[in-house]
Design a protein around this motif. Structure first.
Motif, PDB file in Angstrom:
ATOM      1  N   GLU A  52       6.801  37.437  73.397  1.00 23.90           N
ATOM      2  CA  GLU A  52       6.401  37.819  72.239  1.00 23.90           C
ATOM      3  C   GLU A  52       6.482  39.279  72.344  1.00 23.90           C
ATOM      4  N   LEU A  53       6.002  40.057  73.330  1.00 21.82           N
ATOM      5  CA  LEU A  53       6.189  41.272  73.496  1.00 21.82           C
ATOM      6  C   LEU A  53       7.389  41.996  73.350  1.00 21.82           C
ATOM      7  N   SER A  55      10.000  40.680  71.620  1.00 21.98           N
ATOM      8  CA  SER A  55      10.560  40.567  70.515  1.00 21.98           C
ATOM      9  C   SER A  55       9.632  41.349  69.092  1.00 21.98           C
ATOM     10  N   SER A  56       8.394  41.950  69.674  1.00 22.59           N
ATOM     11  CA  SER A  56       7.776  42.776  68.392  1.00 22.59           C
ATOM     12  C   SER A  56       8.311  44.118  68.466  1.00 22.59           C
ATOM     13  N   ARG A  57       8.034  44.759  67.252  1.00 22.67           N
ATOM     14  CA  ARG A  57       8.663  46.125  66.766  1.00 22.67           C
ATOM     15  C   ARG A  57       7.422  46.973  67.092  1.00 22.67           C
ATOM     16  N   THR A  58       6.873  47.223  68.389  1.00 25.09           N
ATOM     17  CA  THR A  58       5.817  48.009  68.556  1.00 25.09           C
ATOM     18  C   THR A  58       6.403  49.244  69.566  1.00 25.09           C
ATOM     19  N   TRP A  60       6.271  50.500  72.861  1.00 24.67           N
ATOM     20  CA  TRP A  60       5.371  50.096  74.099  1.00 24.67           C
ATOM     21  C   TRP A  60       4.698  51.059  74.851  1.00 24.67           C
ATOM     22  N   THR A  63       1.329  51.646  72.130  1.00 30.23           N
ATOM     23  CA  THR A  63       0.541  50.401  71.574  1.00 30.23           C
ATOM     24  C   THR A  63      -0.314  49.774  72.768  1.00 30.23           C
ATOM     25  N   CYS A  68      -1.974  43.279  71.311  1.00 27.58           N
ATOM     26  CA  CYS A  68      -0.819  42.324  71.195  1.00 27.58           C
ATOM     27  C   CYS A  68      -1.232  41.115  71.804  1.00 27.58           C
ATOM     28  N   LYS A  70      -2.799  37.432  73.163  1.00 29.71           N
ATOM     29  CA  LYS A  70      -2.818  35.993  72.309  1.00 29.71           C
ATOM     30  C   LYS A  70      -3.999  35.192  72.843  1.00 29.71           C
TER      31      LYS A  70
END
Length: 100
Positions: A52-53, A55-58, A60, A63, A68, A70
């Motif tokens: 999940e991380l 594929s995220s647009r953050t 790194w 953030t 983030c 779950k």
């Protein structure tokens, strides 16, 4: 039938909630794991998953992992295998935390 106690292991990655995602990614790179448990002091907050991380647009480096994480089901040592499989499929994860 096996229970969570039969399947669990106690060496897992523990990340503090205020750490950057990059700390999590560095830790899983060293161990080969794909997840970590997120804590604030001694309090469990949730679960972070590499899939999940990535594929995220953050950012790194900036953030915090706490933004983030779950929330996944928590097992007991007596959780039965059928329940574990169902919960893992529902949460779409490859591991679940076990609480004493």
């Amino acid at each position: 039938m096996p229970t969570a106690e039969d399947l669990m292991h106690s060496d897992f990655i523990k990340i503090e909630a205020n750490e950057a995602i990059s700390v999590f990614l560095g830790a899983i790179r060293k161990t080969g794991d794909t997840f970590a448990l997120i804590f604030e002091g001694k309090s469990y907050l949730g679960f972070a998953d590499k899939k999940e991380l990535l594929s995220s647009r953050t950012d790194w480096a900036k953030t915090k992992i706490k933004h983030c994480l779950k929330h996944v089901p928590i097992l007991t040592k007596n959780s039965k295998l059928a329940d574990i499989v169902r919960l893992m499929a529902t949460a779409d994860v490859r591991a679940l935390p076990v609480r004493d």
